[in-house]
Design an enzyme around this catalytic site. Sequence first.
Site, PDB file in Angstrom:
ATOM      1  N   HIS A 169       0.843  -1.192   0.000  1.00 45.86           N
ATOM      2  CA  HIS A 169       0.000   0.000   0.000  1.00 45.86           C
ATOM      3  C   HIS A 169       0.882   1.247   0.000  1.00 45.86           C
ATOM      4  O   HIS A 169       2.079   1.167   0.288  1.00 45.86           O
ATOM      5  CB  HIS A 169      -0.896   0.019   1.252  1.00 45.86           C
ATOM      6  N   HIS A 215       5.491   6.448  -1.114  1.00 43.24           N
ATOM      7  CA  HIS A 215       6.235   5.239  -1.469  1.00 43.24           C
ATOM      8  C   HIS A 215       5.418   4.009  -1.095  1.00 43.24           C
ATOM      9  O   HIS A 215       4.481   4.089  -0.304  1.00 43.24           O
ATOM     10  CB  HIS A 215       7.590   5.206  -0.749  1.00 43.24           C
TER      11      HIS A 215
END
Length: 169
Positions: A35, A120
Amino acid sequence: MRCFIGLPVPAEPGAALGRLPLPARARSVAATDLHLTLAFLGERSGGWARALWPALAGIAAATPAFDLTLPAVDVFPRAGGRVLAALAERDPRLLALHGAVWRVLRDAGVAAETRRFLPHVTLARLPAPTESNPVPGPWTLPVREVMFYQSPPEQDGYRALARWPTGTD
């Protein structure tokens, strides 16, 4: 419960990122747990979390679906880091979504994050500080939903407590 708000990585880009070679002794993140975190909330009660859900659903619905580019995989947040991550571009649509989520959180009394948002996707945790060795992409992360996750301390893996689709393209 320990919780956060994020963007899930669908199966196809997750599988592509999962095929990358990892450094020795790296602990990879399960494909189902990949995620991009929009906001880490720490320990919160279930009632407090559920009270946010209507506003978060509205934000997701008001955000047109988009594709986010992950241009490279590298040590995060910089050389000497202990995380291997797919770095995401600071796309204006992602920044707008991030800002909208944080406006709701500030209204709910959550102190603003003091660090700059560095989007990220964590792929692995490294046993020691590691030098930068970027792997060029790009990979594409389709942003089609926003999720509210729980990170149970007693087990590995995250659990989606709520998910909201983004608007149409």
